[in-house]
Structures are given as structure tokens and as C-alpha cells.
Design a protein around this motif. Structure first.
Motif, PDB file in Angstrom:
ATOM      1  N   GLU A 318      33.981  40.820  45.308  1.00  0.00           N
ATOM      2  CA  GLU A 318      35.179  41.176  46.076  1.00  0.00           C
ATOM      3  C   GLU A 318      36.366  41.553  45.183  1.00  0.00           C
ATOM      4  O   GLU A 318      37.373  42.069  45.670  1.00  0.00           O
ATOM      5  CB  GLU A 318      35.574  40.040  47.006  1.00  0.00           C
ATOM      6  CG  GLU A 318      35.795  38.713  46.335  1.00  0.00           C
ATOM      7  CD  GLU A 318      34.533  37.859  46.280  1.00  0.00           C
ATOM      8  OE1 GLU A 318      34.664  36.640  46.104  1.00  0.00           O
ATOM      9  OE2 GLU A 318      33.424  38.427  46.415  1.00  0.00           O
ATOM     10  N   GLN A 319      36.261  41.282  43.868  1.00  0.00           N
ATOM     11  CA  GLN A 319      37.340  41.641  42.949  1.00  0.00           C
ATOM     12  C   GLN A 319      37.149  43.014  42.307  1.00  0.00           C
ATOM     13  O   GLN A 319      38.001  43.453  41.530  1.00  0.00           O
ATOM     14  CB  GLN A 319      37.458  40.583  41.838  1.00  0.00           C
ATOM     15  CG  GLN A 319      37.892  39.216  42.338  1.00  0.00           C
ATOM     16  CD  GLN A 319      37.873  38.177  41.226  1.00  0.00           C
ATOM     17  OE1 GLN A 319      36.867  37.994  40.543  1.00  0.00           O
ATOM     18  NE2 GLN A 319      38.992  37.499  41.045  1.00  0.00           N
ATOM     19  N   LEU A 320      36.061  43.690  42.636  1.00  0.00           N
ATOM     20  CA  LEU A 320      35.804  45.003  42.034  1.00  0.00           C
ATOM     21  C   LEU A 320      36.903  46.020  42.344  1.00  0.00           C
ATOM     22  O   LEU A 320      37.290  46.791  41.457  1.00  0.00           O
ATOM     23  CB  LEU A 320      34.431  45.522  42.485  1.00  0.00           C
ATOM     24  CG  LEU A 320      33.224  44.847  41.825  1.00  0.00           C
ATOM     25  CD1 LEU A 320      31.921  45.341  42.445  1.00  0.00           C
ATOM     26  CD2 LEU A 320      33.227  45.100  40.317  1.00  0.00           C
ATOM     27  N   PRO A 321      37.422  46.088  43.590  1.00  0.00           N
ATOM     28  CA  PRO A 321      38.512  47.031  43.840  1.00  0.00           C
ATOM     29  C   PRO A 321      39.736  46.767  42.952  1.00  0.00           C
ATOM     30  O   PRO A 321      40.348  47.708  42.434  1.00  0.00           O
ATOM     31  CB  PRO A 321      38.837  46.810  45.324  1.00  0.00           C
ATOM     32  CG  PRO A 321      37.563  46.308  45.923  1.00  0.00           C
ATOM     33  CD  PRO A 321      36.954  45.459  44.860  1.00  0.00           C
ATOM     34  N   GLU A 322      40.085  45.484  42.729  1.00  0.00           N
ATOM     35  CA  GLU A 322      41.209  45.163  41.848  1.00  0.00           C
ATOM     36  C   GLU A 322      40.900  45.554  40.411  1.00  0.00           C
ATOM     37  O   GLU A 322      41.771  46.051  39.684  1.00  0.00           O
ATOM     38  CB  GLU A 322      41.509  43.657  41.908  1.00  0.00           C
ATOM     39  CG  GLU A 322      41.947  43.156  43.276  1.00  0.00           C
ATOM     40  CD  GLU A 322      42.124  41.650  43.287  1.00  0.00           C
ATOM     41  OE1 GLU A 322      42.188  41.041  42.188  1.00  0.00           O
ATOM     42  OE2 GLU A 322      42.195  41.070  44.379  1.00  0.00           O
ATOM     43  N   THR A 323      39.656  45.335  40.007  1.00  0.00           N
ATOM     44  CA  THR A 323      39.256  45.717  38.649  1.00  0.00           C
ATOM     45  C   THR A 323      39.389  47.223  38.451  1.00  0.00           C
ATOM     46  O   THR A 323      39.846  47.682  37.393  1.00  0.00           O
ATOM     47  CB  THR A 323      37.805  45.276  38.387  1.00  0.00           C
ATOM     48  OG1 THR A 323      37.706  43.853  38.590  1.00  0.00           O
ATOM     49  CG2 THR A 323      37.372  45.616  36.974  1.00  0.00           C
ATOM     50  N   LEU A 324      39.002  47.968  39.452  1.00  0.00           N
ATOM     51  CA  LEU A 324      39.131  49.420  39.369  1.00  0.00           C
ATOM     52  C   LEU A 324      40.592  49.823  39.200  1.00  0.00           C
ATOM     53  O   LEU A 324      40.921  50.675  38.360  1.00  0.00           O
ATOM     54  CB  LEU A 324      38.539  50.063  40.633  1.00  0.00           C
ATOM     55  CG  LEU A 324      38.749  51.583  40.771  1.00  0.00           C
ATOM     56  CD1 LEU A 324      38.148  52.325  39.587  1.00  0.00           C
ATOM     57  CD2 LEU A 324      38.160  52.091  42.089  1.00  0.00           C
ATOM     58  N   GLU A 325      41.484  49.227  39.968  1.00  0.00           N
ATOM     59  CA  GLU A 325      42.915  49.543  39.848  1.00  0.00           C
ATOM     60  C   GLU A 325      43.430  49.231  38.451  1.00  0.00           C
ATOM     61  O   GLU A 325      44.203  49.996  37.865  1.00  0.00           O
ATOM     62  CB  GLU A 325      43.707  48.758  40.893  1.00  0.00           C
ATOM     63  CG  GLU A 325      43.479  49.225  42.331  1.00  0.00           C
ATOM     64  CD  GLU A 325      44.337  48.435  43.312  1.00  0.00           C
ATOM     65  OE1 GLU A 325      45.213  47.671  42.847  1.00  0.00           O
ATOM     66  OE2 GLU A 325      44.132  48.580  44.532  1.00  0.00           O
ATOM     67  N   ALA A 326      43.017  48.086  37.898  1.00  0.00           N
ATOM     68  CA  ALA A 326      43.479  47.698  36.564  1.00  0.00           C
ATOM     69  C   ALA A 326      42.974  48.670  35.507  1.00  0.00           C
ATOM     70  O   ALA A 326      43.723  49.067  34.599  1.00  0.00           O
ATOM     71  CB  ALA A 326      43.018  46.273  36.246  1.00  0.00           C
ATOM     72  N   LEU A 327      41.704  49.071  35.606  1.00  0.00           N
ATOM     73  CA  LEU A 327      41.149  50.011  34.624  1.00  0.00           C
ATOM     74  C   LEU A 327      41.785  51.393  34.759  1.00  0.00           C
ATOM     75  O   LEU A 327      42.006  52.087  33.758  1.00  0.00           O
ATOM     76  CB  LEU A 327      39.629  50.106  34.802  1.00  0.00           C
ATOM     77  CG  LEU A 327      38.848  48.849  34.389  1.00  0.00           C
ATOM     78  CD1 LEU A 327      37.368  49.002  34.747  1.00  0.00           C
ATOM     79  CD2 LEU A 327      39.003  48.588  32.896  1.00  0.00           C
ATOM     80  N   GLN A 328      42.087  51.794  35.976  1.00  0.00           N
ATOM     81  CA  GLN A 328      42.771  53.069  36.168  1.00  0.00           C
ATOM     82  C   GLN A 328      44.151  53.059  35.510  1.00  0.00           C
ATOM     83  O   GLN A 328      44.574  54.044  34.899  1.00  0.00           O
ATOM     84  CB  GLN A 328      42.898  53.369  37.673  1.00  0.00           C
ATOM     85  CG  GLN A 328      41.591  53.771  38.332  1.00  0.00           C
ATOM     86  CD  GLN A 328      41.702  53.838  39.849  1.00  0.00           C
ATOM     87  OE1 GLN A 328      42.517  53.128  40.455  1.00  0.00           O
ATOM     88  NE2 GLN A 328      40.884  54.670  40.476  1.00  0.00           N
ATOM     89  N   ALA A 329      44.850  51.905  35.631  1.00  0.00           N
ATOM     90  CA  ALA A 329      46.172  51.785  34.998  1.00  0.00           C
ATOM     91  C   ALA A 329      46.048  51.811  33.477  1.00  0.00           C
ATOM     92  O   ALA A 329      46.851  52.471  32.785  1.00  0.00           O
ATOM     93  CB  ALA A 329      46.842  50.487  35.445  1.00  0.00           C
ATOM     94  N   GLN A 330      45.026  51.123  32.924  1.00  0.00           N
ATOM     95  CA  GLN A 330      44.799  51.161  31.478  1.00  0.00           C
ATOM     96  C   GLN A 330      44.491  52.572  30.999  1.00  0.00           C
ATOM     97  O   GLN A 330      44.983  53.009  29.956  1.00  0.00           O
ATOM     98  CB  GLN A 330      43.646  50.232  31.105  1.00  0.00           C
ATOM     99  CG  GLN A 330      43.953  48.749  31.224  1.00  0.00           C
ATOM    100  CD  GLN A 330      42.780  47.899  30.776  1.00  0.00           C
ATOM    101  OE1 GLN A 330      42.045  48.267  29.838  1.00  0.00           O
ATOM    102  NE2 GLN A 330      42.582  46.767  31.454  1.00  0.00           N
TER     103      GLN A 330
END
Length: 556
Positions: A318-330
């Protein structure tokens, strides 16, 4: 301020309970009576190292506790940050076992020895040949000079400019450290973002995926359940729907005979409507379900892939969407790193200039204050019988030094103890007695500016002096007592006469055991004690008269 001290089985002290007040306290007694034992016990309570020998022979442990008045705002904050608050007082306690082990407590909570020391340095400052010689610490010298210079605002500005510079350096270090593997990191981030964008659903999509999987995984049992319920509720001849319909018709036929029958018919009619609606919903649900092994297998594989992806990124599914947002920001930051680096470097150059200017302003205040402090202290040293001695504050602005929150100055209080002698650091040049008098002079010079700790202790500050100089020392200690609580161990009657409170330390023997006792003295008793200090073994009326005159001059 120290209010009470309680000592049990410490060295040759069996039991001692003392109360203290404001102003100057003196402790006197014959040589060897144990005048410094009280200070040793206080130092132990505040974090000094313990040895098994201090436990009174024949006992299992020594115990010292000290009670201080309600803490200042600074100390209260220190206690609160460590969850050590008390009830309108601070109680510090130390227990030393006969095997050498010890435990410390602050307001009843066990604490490490270092924590006792940290608190002790804020509560009591001991001047003399003891561990609490804070004047030897560079940080204390800097704090004392800044307090004397009234440089609070300048220090705050330097600290703020330092935090600004530190934050910029952290971001720069993070970005500049990416140069060596820039392309590799960029490629990895792009791959991770692409993979997650293709595989990871939105939070709503993930919920729908899980719900669909549950429905398909249990489709057969759900269809059976729906059909069984429809059979009992609607389809059989004796189903609930048929029974309710019959009841409504029969009750309606007799409505005019009794109002209650009509009310019941209405309620059953409503229940029948809800039942029919529920059956329609259940039938639609059953009709919409289908057993689709291929779709279920596909969903199983999809969920398995998502779990593998979550393990890869060390998160929950369930944390994959948040992980995607963080990697996109990086990825965005890395792709724009070159432009951001140039902006940060420009900002840092400006921040360095602001920091340097703030540090220079602080240094100028310190230089001016150092000159004034030296003048005052050196005059006091002359009065204290150290005419050839001089305090020499060394304040050097080091523009190339590593920035810190307290500026760019190298600060060291050096001292020359005799005329013509080279100056050097306090710890290397000043003897114990000289350091004690130097500390006294500095405390007197800064009494109206530097707040300091609430309780000052002077152990044999009058060593090596006498006569008129001794009386000067006494007056200085009394002056300090107007703002601080002062405890002074002395062997000079000129100093003892200046105290507002007088304790006699004496040694006694009973049942083959030696004990040290401490008693507060009345005015009459003080005359006798000061007369003893003046005359020696045989006390005459002449010594008593001289002692009485001393007390009158001292204002006691």
C-alpha cells in the motif's frame, strides 16, 4: 540555590543534615576536622568520581542527597527535555556501595553519571582544588566573556547565520556527492519510476484490485450463498416473501375491526418492500458473478508482482504509490541538479559573507569586553595580594577557521601570576590557591553582568594570604553573597567574620570511632570560634573582644 544537604556514612561522617539560606556561608574548624568533607560530598552528589574508600568503615553504602530551590527557566527546560521534572524543587542523590559501584538520581529517577555532572555544572560552581573548576574549561571562558560583554544579540545572530550556512552545506554536499555516479543514479531512478508507473496502481486502484480478487477467489461460494438466501426469502412457496404477502392481505381484510391490525399490516407492508428490494439486489449480485479462473490467475500474478516490487523497495504494497511520488521528486531534483547547484553555490557565498560579518561583530564586542574585564580583575587581584598577577584574555579572530555556532574566535583566558613572568593558560600557570583567588576576582568583576550558577563554593580561597588581604577576600565573598549563595571553607578569622551564616566543623571520638560533625553557630558561639581562630589553644578576653569587633565590621 542549595537548600539542604543530607549525608549518610560518608568518610568519617555518620549522619549529617544541614540547611542553607541566602548569602554567604562559612565553614571553619581545626586542621584535620574535615572542613572539606562537606564539599567533597556535594561534589560527589553532583557527579564527581566515587571510590569505595569514601564509604564509612563498617557500613554497606554511603549516601548523599542535595535539595535545591525551584529551578531557573534554563534548568527547568533542561529537566523537562529529559523528563526529570520535580515538584517545585530539584533533588539530586548519589548512592555509593562499599564495592565501589554507585547510582545517581535526579528527582527520584535513576540517571547516568554524566547527566549528574551536566546538571551539577548548572547548579554549583566550586572554586578551588576540586573537580568543579569550570573556569578551566574553554567553553566556560567563552560563555563568561560573552555574558560580561552582554553579547546575547550578537551571539544569537551568529548562531542563526551558522544554521543558515550549515543547511546550505548539507544540501550542497548531497548534490555534489552525486557527481561521480550521476549518470548511473539518473538511469536507475528513471528505471524505477518507469517500473512503478507501469505497475503500481493508485491507492483507489489498489483497493479495487484487492476487492476484485476477493470476489473472484470466493465467487463459487458467494453464488451458492446468494442462491440459498434467495430460495429461502423469495423463490420457495413458503419463502419469507410469500408469507409476508399473505399476512398483509389477511390483516388488511380485518383492518376495520381493530386499528392495531391495520398498524401491523402497514409495518409488514414496509418490511415486504425492503425484502423485495433486498432480494433484487442479491439476485443482481448473483447474476453478475461468474467463475473466471483465468481472470483470477491473472489477478494472483498481478498481486504477486506488486508484492515483489514492494519487497524490492522495502515497503508495504500500500506504500508503493508514496514510493513512486518520492522517486519522482528525486528524479526531478537530480535532473535539475546542475541548475540547483549553481543557485546553492551563489546562496552559500552570500551566506558566508553574512556569517563572517556577524562573527566579526561578535569578536569586536568580545575584544572590548576582554579589555574591560582584565582591567577590573587585575585591580581585584592586586587587592587580593597578587599585585604582580594579571588576567590576559586572548581573543583571536580566525577568519579561515571552520564556522561554528559561537563564532570564529579562539578564546583563552591566560594568566601571569608574577611580574615579569610569561603568561600562559590557567590550568598550567595558576596553582590551586591562585586559581581560587582568580576565580573569586572574576566572579566579583562579573557579578552584575554574568548570571552564572546560583551557588558558588570556595574551598580555601584564602590559602597563602592573611592580614588586610584576608579581610578583602572576606568582603569580596560577602559582595558575591548579595547575588549568589556562597559557601566558603576558610581558616582565616577575617573571612569567617564576613559570613552571614557560620558552621563549625569538628571531629569527635565515640565508642572507638571517629566522626565529623557540623553545627550552625549562634552569635555567641561565633565569637568563641573566631577568637579560637585568632588566638589558638588558650582563648582570652582579648581575643573575644577582637572577634566581636570583627563580627561588627562584617555586619553579622
Amino acid at each position: 540555590m542549595l537548600r539542604e544537604i543530607h549525608i549518610r556514612d560518608f568518610a568519617i561522617v555518620e549522619r549529617l543534615d544541614l540547611e542553607f539560606g541566602e548569602g554567604m556561608h562559612v565553614l571553619t574548624g581545626e586542621t584535620g576536622a574535615g572542613k572539606s568533607i562537606l564539599l567533597d560530598a556535594l561534589g560527589l552528589c553532583l557527579g564527581d568520581r566515587a571510590k569505595a574508600e569514601i564509604v564509612r568503615p563498617g557500613t554497606d553504602r554511603a549516601e548523599v542527597s542535595a535539595v535545591f530551590d525551584p529551578p531557573s527557566t534554563r534548568i527547568a527546560r533542561w529537566l523537562a527535555e529529559r523528563e526529570l521534572e520535580g515538584e517545585d524543587e530539584v533533588i539530586v542523590r548519589r548512592v555509593i556501595q562499599s564495592n565501589g559501584r554507585s547510582r545517581g538520581f535526579i528527582n527520584g529517577t535513576p540517571v547516568a553519571l554524566q547527566m549528574l555532572r551536566e546538571l551539577g555544572e548548572q547548579l554549583v560552581d566550586i572554586h578551588g582544588q576540586h573537580a568543579h573548576q569550570s573556569l578551566l574549561r574553554p567553553a566556560t571562558q567563552r560563555e563568561l566573556l560573552d555574558a560580561y560583554a552582554e553579547a546575547t544579540e550578537a551571539r544569537r545572530e551568529v548562531a542563526e547565520r551558522f544554521r543558515e550556512l550549515r543547511d546550505l552545506d548539507r544540501e550542497l554536499t548531497d548534490l555534489e556527492g552525486q557527481d561521480n555516479d550521476y549518470e548511473d543514479r539518473l538511469a536507475l531512478l528513471r528505471h524505477q519510476v518507469d517500473e512503478l508507473e507501469a505497475a503500481a496502481p493508485s491507492p483507489d486502484g489498489l483497493t479495487e484490485l484487492e476487492n476484485e480478487h476477493q470476489r473472484l477467489a470466493h465467487a463459487e461460494s458467494l453464488i451458492t450463498l446468494a442462491q440459498t438466501q434467495l430460495q429461502a426469502l423469495s423463490d420457495d412457496d413458503h419463502a419469507a416473501q410469500a408469507l409476508l404477502g399473505r399476512a398483509v392481505r389477511e390483516l388488511e381484510e380485518r383492518r376495520d375491526l381493530a386499528p392495531a391490525l391495520g398498524e401491523a399490516a402497514d409495518l409488514f407492508q414496509n418490511a415486504l418492500a425492503h425484502l423485495e428490494e433486498g432480494c433484487q439486489t442479491l439476485r443482481a449480485f448473483a447474476d453478475g458473478l461468474e467463475i473466471d479462473p483465468q481472470r483470477l490467475a491473472a489477478l494472483d500474478q498481478r498481486i504477486s508482482d506488486l508484492r515483489d516490487l514492494a519487497r524490492k523497495h522495502r515497503v508495504e504494497v500500500e506504500q508503493l504509490p508514496e514510493t513512486l511520488e518520492a522517486l519522482q521528486a528525486q528524479l526531478e531534483r537530480l535532473e535539475n541538479a546542475g541548475q540547483r547547484l549553481e543557485i546553492l553555490r551563489q546562496e552559500r557565498r552570500a551566506a558566508v559573507e553574512r556569517y563572517q560579518e556577524a562573527a566579526r561583530q561578535l569578536s569586536r564586542q568580545r575584544q572590548e569586553a576582554g579589555d574591560r574585564l582584565a582591567t577590573e580583575v587585575n585591580q581585584l587581584l592586586s587587592e587580593l595580594g597578587m599585585a604582580g598577577a594579571a588576567l590576559i584574555p586572548v581573543i583571536e579572530f580566525e577568519a579561515e577557521a571552520t564556522p561554528s555556532g559561537h563564532g570564529l574566535d579562539r578564546i583563552e583566558l591566560q594568566v601571569r601570576t608574577n611580574a615579569g613572568q610569561a603568561a600562559g593558560p590557567l590550568a598550567k600557570v595558576a596553582s590551586g590557591g591562585e586559581l581560587s583567588r582568580l576565580g573569586l576576582a572574576i566572579q566579583v568583576a562579573t557579578v552584575n553582568r554574568a548570571s552564572g550558577v546560583p551557588t558558588l563554593v570556595f574551598d580555601e580561597a584564602d590559602t597563602g594570604i592573611g592580614g588586610a588581604v584576608a579581610e578583602v577576600v572576606g568582603r569580596m565573598l560577602r559582595t558575591l553573597g548579595q547575588r549568589y549563595q556562597v559557601l566558603c571553607v576558610t581558616h582565616l578569622p577575617q573571612v569567617a567574620a564576613q559570613g552571614g551564616h557560620h558552621f563549625l566543623v569538628r571531629k569527635s571520638e565515640a565508642e572507638g570511632s571517629t566522626r565529623t560533625e557540623v553545627d550552625p553557630l549562634s552569635t555567641t558561639q561565633r565569637i568563641e570560634e573566631i577568637a579560637r581562630m585568632l588566638g589558638g589553644l588558650e582563648i582570652t578576653d582579648h581575643e573575644r573582644a577582637a572577634a566581636e569587633r570583627m563580627l561588627e565590621r562584617g555586619g553579622s
